[in-house]
Design a protein around this motif. Sequence first.
Motif, PDB file in Angstrom:
ATOM      1  N   VAL A 227      22.669 -63.260  36.145  1.00 18.90           N
ATOM      2  CA  VAL A 227      23.564 -62.403  36.933  1.00 18.90           C
ATOM      3  C   VAL A 227      23.343 -60.940  36.578  1.00 18.90           C
ATOM      4  CG1 VAL A 227      25.969 -61.774  37.352  1.00 18.90           C
ATOM      5  CG2 VAL A 227      25.295 -64.184  37.270  1.00 18.90           C
ATOM      6  N   THR A 231      22.023 -57.980  39.111  1.00 22.31           N
ATOM      7  CA  THR A 231      22.782 -56.732  39.261  1.00 22.31           C
ATOM      8  C   THR A 231      21.896 -55.518  39.004  1.00 22.31           C
ATOM      9  OG1 THR A 231      24.813 -57.852  38.571  1.00 22.31           O
ATOM     10  CG2 THR A 231      24.793 -55.438  38.483  1.00 22.31           C
ATOM     11  N   GLU A 253      22.188 -64.635  44.785  1.00 21.12           N
ATOM     12  CA  GLU A 253      23.619 -64.333  44.813  1.00 21.12           C
ATOM     13  C   GLU A 253      24.389 -65.441  45.533  1.00 21.12           C
ATOM     14  OE1 GLU A 253      23.700 -60.472  46.617  1.00 21.12           O
ATOM     15  OE2 GLU A 253      23.719 -59.438  44.673  1.00 21.12           O
ATOM     16  N   GLY A 254      23.768 -66.010  46.548  1.00 19.54           N
ATOM     17  CA  GLY A 254      24.390 -67.127  47.244  1.00 19.54           C
ATOM     18  C   GLY A 254      24.571 -68.335  46.341  1.00 19.54           C
ATOM     19  N   ASP A 255      23.539 -68.598  45.527  1.00 18.93           N
ATOM     20  CA  ASP A 255      23.634 -69.700  44.562  1.00 18.93           C
ATOM     21  C   ASP A 255      24.779 -69.432  43.572  1.00 18.93           C
ATOM     22  OD1 ASP A 255      21.398 -70.930  45.683  1.00 18.93           O
ATOM     23  OD2 ASP A 255      20.015 -69.843  44.356  1.00 18.93           O
ATOM     24  N   LEU A 256      24.932 -68.164  43.166  1.00 18.71           N
ATOM     25  CA  LEU A 256      25.983 -67.797  42.222  1.00 18.71           C
ATOM     26  C   LEU A 256      27.377 -68.050  42.814  1.00 18.71           C
ATOM     27  CD1 LEU A 256      27.000 -66.516  39.599  1.00 18.71           C
ATOM     28  CD2 LEU A 256      26.735 -64.265  40.705  1.00 18.71           C
ATOM     29  N   ARG A 257      27.591 -67.633  44.055  1.00 17.28           N
ATOM     30  CA  ARG A 257      28.897 -67.838  44.685  1.00 17.28           C
ATOM     31  C   ARG A 257      29.237 -69.321  44.779  1.00 17.28           C
ATOM     32  NH1 ARG A 257      26.958 -63.602  47.954  1.00 17.28           N
ATOM     33  NH2 ARG A 257      26.248 -65.104  49.526  1.00 17.28           N
ATOM     34  N   ARG A 258      28.255 -70.108  45.171  1.00 19.26           N
ATOM     35  CA  ARG A 258      28.497 -71.550  45.291  1.00 19.26           C
ATOM     36  C   ARG A 258      28.783 -72.183  43.926  1.00 19.26           C
ATOM     37  NH1 ARG A 258      24.744 -70.550  49.407  1.00 19.26           N
ATOM     38  NH2 ARG A 258      22.955 -70.758  48.007  1.00 19.26           N
ATOM     39  N   ILE A 260      30.148 -70.664  41.273  1.00 14.60           N
ATOM     40  CA  ILE A 260      31.488 -70.267  40.832  1.00 14.60           C
ATOM     41  C   ILE A 260      32.553 -71.104  41.530  1.00 14.60           C
ATOM     42  CG2 ILE A 260      33.176 -68.381  40.873  1.00 14.60           C
ATOM     43  CD1 ILE A 260      30.857 -66.444  40.430  1.00 14.60           C
ATOM     44  N   GLU A 261      32.368 -71.323  42.829  1.00 13.78           N
ATOM     45  CA  GLU A 261      33.315 -72.151  43.571  1.00 13.78           C
ATOM     46  C   GLU A 261      33.373 -73.570  43.004  1.00 13.78           C
ATOM     47  OE1 GLU A 261      32.150 -72.085  47.625  1.00 13.78           O
ATOM     48  OE2 GLU A 261      32.745 -70.001  47.972  1.00 13.78           O
TER      49      GLU A 261
END
Length: 327
Positions: A227, A231, A253-258, A260-261
């Motif tokens: 991450v 950044t 970033e898409g992988d990161l959002r998924r 975290i969810e």
Amino acid sequence: MNGTSSTKGIFELGKAVLQAEAQAICHLSDTLNENFIKAVQILLACKGRVVVSGVGKSGHIARKIAATLASTGTPAFFVHAAEAAHGDLGMITKEDVVIAISYSGSSSELLAIVPTIVREGTPIIAITGSDSNPLANHATVNLNIHVEREACPLNLAPTSSTTVTLALGDALAVACLDAKGFGPEDFARSHPGGALGRRLLTHVKDVMRTGDDLPVVKDSASVLDAVKEITRKKIGMTAITNEANEVVGIFTEGDLRRLIEKVGDIRPISIASVMTKHPSTTTADALAMEAAKVLETTLRNQLLVVDKDNKLIGALHIHDLMTAKVI
């Protein structure tokens, strides 16, 4: 408003002009003969440059024909007939071919330089409105572009005749293009500043990110490390490599959002356990437009660039392609 200046009259006149010029081109197509073949053969045998000349409206058309020939594999340039008589005639050699354009075939400026061109032994392709006129009589071959009537209502302004001349010039250029095997790559080299040139001449190595701009972490890193790299590099992803610098994955970033969810706390997670393995890649020597197709197919915005050993050498974002005007 009277009849011809009314809205309806303007519209009908516009249509009539277009129809008249279209009919003139169709008539030329029907009457084209073996002289066209001879003209193309002369152009293909040219060892120098094709010199296109004319005056007035014919001069404007001649300039465009020269530009079309030059951009399609037949080196050519325009010489104004009046200027030729005052020094520019020295630009024409016996290795060249002259395309002389005069609908009447009686242009005094052209006829003034024809004897010198003939003495030099330079072939002349005449484009005139008849088979019997002074220019046609001196030419190696004459291309007859006769039109029954100009599209001008007064039958005065060169309209149908200039349109037909321009179309014939295109026909000559395309016939030469085909005979020479001139392809898209050749066209691109003649138009490096155009959209086609950019698509066919721009390679991935010309637009990819390298060095300090390249986001990468080792497969032993944590998600938090990844991450931080995302950044810092501001490309929306990071590549993951092993100790040999071989690409083993990608994390976006898409992988990161998924992630975290799904799990909430990402701190204890290793990047190797959540990265996308076997990501799409390209090579530095690939065309940038091919990389764009990969992004479109995979519905991604980033692409990794590797060498023959699958070692990371660069990264590409869709914005890089847009900035380079490849897409």
